[in-house]
Scaffold this motif. Sequence first.
Motif, mmCIF file in Angstrom:
data_model
loop_
_atom_site.group_PDB
_atom_site.id
_atom_site.type_symbol
_atom_site.label_atom_id
_atom_site.label_comp_id
_atom_site.label_asym_id
_atom_site.label_seq_id
_atom_site.Cartn_x
_atom_site.Cartn_y
_atom_site.Cartn_z
ATOM 1 N N LYS A 20 50.886 21.912 35.373
ATOM 2 C CA LYS A 20 50.921 22.348 37.011
ATOM 3 C C LYS A 20 49.923 21.183 37.519
ATOM 4 O O LYS A 20 49.935 21.081 39.055
ATOM 5 C CB LYS A 20 50.196 23.770 36.953
ATOM 6 N N GLU A 73 57.018 25.967 40.307
ATOM 7 C CA GLU A 73 56.207 26.941 39.677
ATOM 8 C C GLU A 73 57.150 27.808 38.864
ATOM 9 O O GLU A 73 57.006 28.213 37.839
ATOM 10 C CB GLU A 73 55.371 27.411 40.496
ATOM 11 N N SER A 74 58.296 28.328 39.692
ATOM 12 C CA SER A 74 59.173 29.272 38.983
ATOM 13 C C SER A 74 59.926 28.624 37.527
ATOM 14 O O SER A 74 60.001 29.204 36.604
ATOM 15 C CB SER A 74 60.302 29.909 40.089
ATOM 16 N N THR A 75 60.400 27.465 37.709
ATOM 17 C CA THR A 75 60.720 26.572 36.688
ATOM 18 C C THR A 75 59.917 26.266 35.576
ATOM 19 O O THR A 75 60.271 26.450 34.495
ATOM 20 C CB THR A 75 61.557 25.267 37.277
ATOM 21 N N ARG A 76 58.857 25.968 35.860
ATOM 22 C CA ARG A 76 57.795 25.595 35.054
ATOM 23 C C ARG A 76 57.474 26.752 34.171
ATOM 24 O O ARG A 76 57.619 26.575 32.971
ATOM 25 C CB ARG A 76 56.662 25.036 35.655
ATOM 26 N N LYS A 77 57.507 27.997 34.828
ATOM 27 C CA LYS A 77 57.183 29.207 33.871
ATOM 28 C C LYS A 77 58.291 29.470 32.993
ATOM 29 O O LYS A 77 57.980 29.980 31.795
ATOM 30 C CB LYS A 77 56.909 30.451 35.053
ATOM 31 N N VAL A 78 59.636 29.192 33.412
ATOM 32 C CA VAL A 78 60.605 29.525 32.471
ATOM 33 C C VAL A 78 60.591 28.633 31.246
ATOM 34 O O VAL A 78 60.827 29.095 30.062
ATOM 35 C CB VAL A 78 62.051 29.113 33.331
ATOM 36 N N TYR A 79 60.303 27.392 31.487
ATOM 37 C CA TYR A 79 60.087 26.631 30.465
ATOM 38 C C TYR A 79 59.042 26.836 29.398
ATOM 39 O O TYR A 79 59.037 26.701 28.360
ATOM 40 C CB TYR A 79 59.745 24.880 30.910
ATOM 41 N N LEU A 80 57.855 27.197 30.189
ATOM 42 C CA LEU A 80 56.754 27.347 29.371
ATOM 43 C C LEU A 80 56.917 28.807 28.703
ATOM 44 O O LEU A 80 56.250 29.043 27.573
ATOM 45 C CB LEU A 80 55.514 27.325 30.282
ATOM 46 N N GLY A 81 57.671 29.504 29.285
ATOM 47 C CA GLY A 81 58.050 30.723 28.412
ATOM 48 C C GLY A 81 58.438 30.635 27.135
ATOM 49 O O GLY A 81 58.298 31.531 26.215
ATOM 50 N N ALA A 139 55.776 30.304 24.689
ATOM 51 C CA ALA A 139 54.521 31.193 24.555
ATOM 52 C C ALA A 139 53.911 31.640 23.535
ATOM 53 O O ALA A 139 52.828 31.921 23.555
ATOM 54 C CB ALA A 139 55.088 32.544 25.310
#
Length: 771
Positions: free
Chosen positions: A722, A730-738, A741
């Motif tokens: 980030k 941010e929405s895309t980054r969260k999908v990838y980091l998910g 997890a």
Amino acid sequence: MPDDQAPVTWDPSTPGVDADAMLNTLTATVRTITGLPDAQGRPGQVSLAQDVLAALAEPGRQTCGRAPVGVGKSLALLVPAMQAAALDRRRTVISTESRSLQNQIIVKDAPVVADAVEAATGYRPAVAVHKGWANYPCAVRVKDAAAAFAAATGSPAPSNDLTELARTAAGRPARGRGRGATTVDVGTGPVDRKAMRDLIVWAADALAQREVVSRSDYPGVCTDQMWSALSVTATECVGDGCPLFDLCAPVAAREQVAAADVVVTNHALLAIQAATSAPVVIGNAKVGPIHHVMVDEAHALADTVRSQGSGTVSGRRLRSLVRSAAAVLDETSPPVANLTADGEHIAAVLDETVGAGLAPGKVAAVETGTDPLDGLGEAVRSWCERLTGMLGRATRSADVTAQVHARRVTTRAEALRDDVATLGDELAGIARWVERAGDGSPAEAKVSPVEVAALLAGNLWTAPVPTGESGEPLVAERWHSEPGADGRPRYALSVVCVSGTLGATATRELGLHGRVNDYPSPFAAAYANSRLLVPKPTPAQIEMLSVETARGRRRMLIDAHRTWASDMICQLVDAAGGRALVLAATAASGRAYAEALSGSARGRYRVLSQWDGASVEQQVATWRAEESAVLVGTRSLMTGTDAPGMTNVLTVLDRVPRAPANPVDDARRDLIMERAQMNRWSADTEIYARDAALRIEQAAGRLIRSASDTGVVAVLDPRLLKSTPMAYPESTRKVYLGALAEFTNRLTSVEAACEVLAALVAASPAGRRAA
């Protein structure tokens, strides 16, 4: 089967599979594999096996599950399937994405399960692999290749005896024009002379001794070009009219499949059936009735159907067909001369017309109401019909070699004709586009299915009701589902789809009903003890890695990233002493990393890659056997590749493997926008970002293959951080980091990751011996 249809059983007179008996067999299998007398199935494995058993009890019942690495999906599928075979004589097809997963089932898991089932029931279920016809050597093609080898190298003409033929043609030194040559052409273009000789000897010996071997069994180097010289497809095979029919390896393999209780196949064959309606596996009379179908790594099936259902029409493809036709037919015949001249003319016009004005390296979707062939489709179709008509006599020739070549050309002509027809149809769920290669060669028109749920539901999850010799149905009427498009009665199979990485919409995409079940991972502690590295670049590196856009953000430069990643990969792999798996988003990057590692290794560890010439299975086997080796590859190694313990303490993914914009995925996105009333951004994330996240999860899962595994997963993509100016939205980054997890311990320093790796190596038995 519709949700409101009453569940049915196959035959109330048979005892059925008792849940307790199934779990006892599972326990016995787990104890044999682990060597622990008190071992039990893992909770997720037991739950999955119970759900699979419930599905097998009712024709048409479906279950779909997300089972992470370590759950033990293979045993959870095999045990209920073999129990059903032993008690009810019901047959199951199990499909896997890769040959390595297929081999694991056949070589490692199935024999142990069969032992346990036999001990419990007295019946030993038979297991066989169902591969495409061209995976097996054809005796006629091997004989022809040996003769061509002898002619090309100046060796004496070979014997008619297959074993002697191979040894005389491939074993004697070259003479005359073949002396000193490093390549040879046996009909499919220049290939390595020694490698071709070794392959011919191996195939001829196996056929002569009635061994049913396939390409994946060959221990040496074998390229597609080499294997095509020794094999035929099912449509090219001349059948029982062949003089070497008693040596036919594909027929012998099919006989094993027909006798098997559990048939192990791959997604490609199922996808061909889904895309074309051809009964390749399910409903195939030679394979026999199938009652259940199980799909492991089910996340990959839909994309495989799209790939197998795709087609291309271009001047280059037509011109290649013209050359092949000229080689089979009599060019001195006026009709043949006219045919080839007409084909060359149509090909030239296609080159000028398809994608006219499209710049090199560009892709353009075909708009509704537009003909991508600009009226040339009928000319191409008519030419293909003329060619197949002329080939009719050759396909019935007494010369078997001539028959095979004629059938091959006929198959190609029919495929081109069908692709022309599909391109001309403006059907929902079909993507059409034109693209021109970066080298500026003429553009090609392409087509692919987009929405494949109906294809899967109609062609795989149900099958035509089989009939006996007198025509009586072998499945009771109360088991029938809706008739097919041809009006024939069909019956519903039990369906099980599982994967470690299934999205929430998986059932919709796979044409299933119900929801996705979740099964717990047994490796939570192993993930917690490992590290995730996403390196943070310095300000100077950010300047080198990216360029500022008009909106004030920074866009990562792929070529610069490749150089940056190469340096870090060498540092990390050096710290691990090899013991790594390096996965690249593209083949170009993978080759660059393999080259950099070869220079960095300096003999301390072995560098293997999927471009070394050996098969992927051979490279993975070598990597597993050599603890200090590093294996480099791309997407094909992101599933089915595992090496528990110190062989793999470092898994590297160079960057997020997001597919570039393409017409097929764009069409998938547009369907979601229309049906779910999403905006373009959200739909784009739903397709492109979530597909990439599934690949990230698959790649990262290569590290943890047992409860005792630990190490480092490195994703060398600074856009995941980030704090960097080139971060993903941010929405895309969260999908990838998910997708990552489960790795709760995270690092941003390469040096810190190297310290972790060095400590792991030092604490290992090999490290302690070295100290």
